[in-house]
Design an enzyme around this catalytic site. Sequence first.
Site, PDB file in Angstrom:
ATOM      1  N   HIS A  72      18.675  51.437  16.892  1.00  0.00           N
ATOM      2  CA  HIS A  72      18.966  51.032  18.700  1.00  0.00           C
ATOM      3  C   HIS A  72      18.453  52.602  19.268  1.00  0.00           C
ATOM      4  CE1 HIS A  72      21.559  49.808  21.209  1.00  0.00           C
ATOM      5  NE2 HIS A  72      22.224  49.705  20.301  1.00  0.00           N
TER       6      HIS A  72
ATOM      7  N   ASP B 262      10.072  30.006  20.459  1.00  0.00           N
ATOM      8  CA  ASP B 262       9.400  29.081  19.634  1.00  0.00           C
ATOM      9  C   ASP B 262       8.327  30.025  19.141  1.00  0.00           C
ATOM     10  OD1 ASP B 262       8.243  26.958  18.941  1.00  0.00           O
ATOM     11  OD2 ASP B 262       8.541  25.522  20.823  1.00  0.00           O
TER      12      ASP B 262
END
Length: 449
Positions: free
Chosen positions: A170, A388
């Site tokens: 992070h 996808d």
Amino acid sequence: MGTGAAELVRIVSRRMIKPPPPFSEEAVNIHLTPWDLCLITVDYIQKGILLPKPPGGGVVVDTLASSFARALGKFYPFAGRLVVEHHDGGTTTAVLLKCTGEGAEFIHAVAPGVAAADIAGSIHTPSVVWAFFLLNHVLGADAATESLPVLSAQVTELADGVFIGMSLNHSVGDGTAFWEFFNTWSDINRGGVDLRGPAPVHQRFFMDSSPVPIILPFSKLQDVVLRLERPTVQECFFTFSAASIQKLKARANSETPAAVTISSLQALLAHLWRAVSRARRLPPEQETSYSLLIGCRGRVKGIPQAYMGNAVVFAKASSTAGEILGKGLGWTAWQLNRVVASFDEAGMADWLDRWTKKPDFLYAGAKSLGGAAVTTGSSPRFDVFGNDFGWGKPVAVRSGCGNKIDGKATVFEGPERGGSMSLEVCIAPDALQRLVVDEEFMDAVSMPM
């Protein structure tokens, strides 16, 4: 699937993926900003998607690894390492991201005993999901002191699907950076273009008055780390249709005691805040808070939309349980609206300046505040269901064990997109049992088919 759920996942191969040569050396050293450094004390971002099984059987792992490497070529700092530099005779330190091209970790795993329905077929999240991610419970600072990868990916083949989980340090990037990389990876693997939008901006933003690098007043980086006790929590995943969100929004705006427009997200989070307060059985006089992440892209001059460092700040709304339950959805949403509207660029600049003089770090466990706080990260604007990889769109999204505290609610776009949203809610087990039977809350939830 109980405590031994991780045993259902078997690692087949493990490799370090490097960006293809020549990877860009535009920034050999990237110095971290206060936005980056204040998050070096929290867990990695861990998010992943459940995909259908590819036609013809198994996943072509080498193809995924190749497209992962190409994506790293565009996001080359993610193949680097965090490094600690000592200053002032070893009494102070600085942290930088060295773009060395050492690589990001890539794991292929199998879990033939786990089906897609085990993950997406219930509002309850099974514990095996945590085993679909790497670097569990590793803090950002650990990567600097132990030379760990700042990015990792795990591709897990299930009985009838595939789960792709990613972990990002992070202090290296926020949710925007995380999903931009994920989107790029899926686009490349599908045979599309390497980048959808403008090229990622890896150079960090510093105020003119800021020292570079920022010197931390610690002789060892581990001195800033607090390994707080991780509370016992359980999580559920709630999806809200676009129609349900619009009903909440209309109700909140009709009840708002001020001339403001409540957003869809503010209405949904107010709905959650009130429900969690009921589920926790907070007494009316109990103070409760809601911490929100506010994005600085578009709000602070000099930070482009394609900025890949951290550019988020927490803002907090506080009230009593009696007020948010007694004054209604609109009033509660208004409290959140006011916090977002109060964001001030000058105030942000002042915070950045103060941080360099007196560093202040975020500790996830401290946000629990005795079981009366709620915190929301992520954004419904992130493109989750567009990932996808070439054999079908995602069926579901889930996250790993990172930063799971009592009151953590992660927001995602909903699977039907078009204004639908999902909330992954993490609270104490007894409160969660009451939340899932709270009629007012659950009436707005779309149950899994």
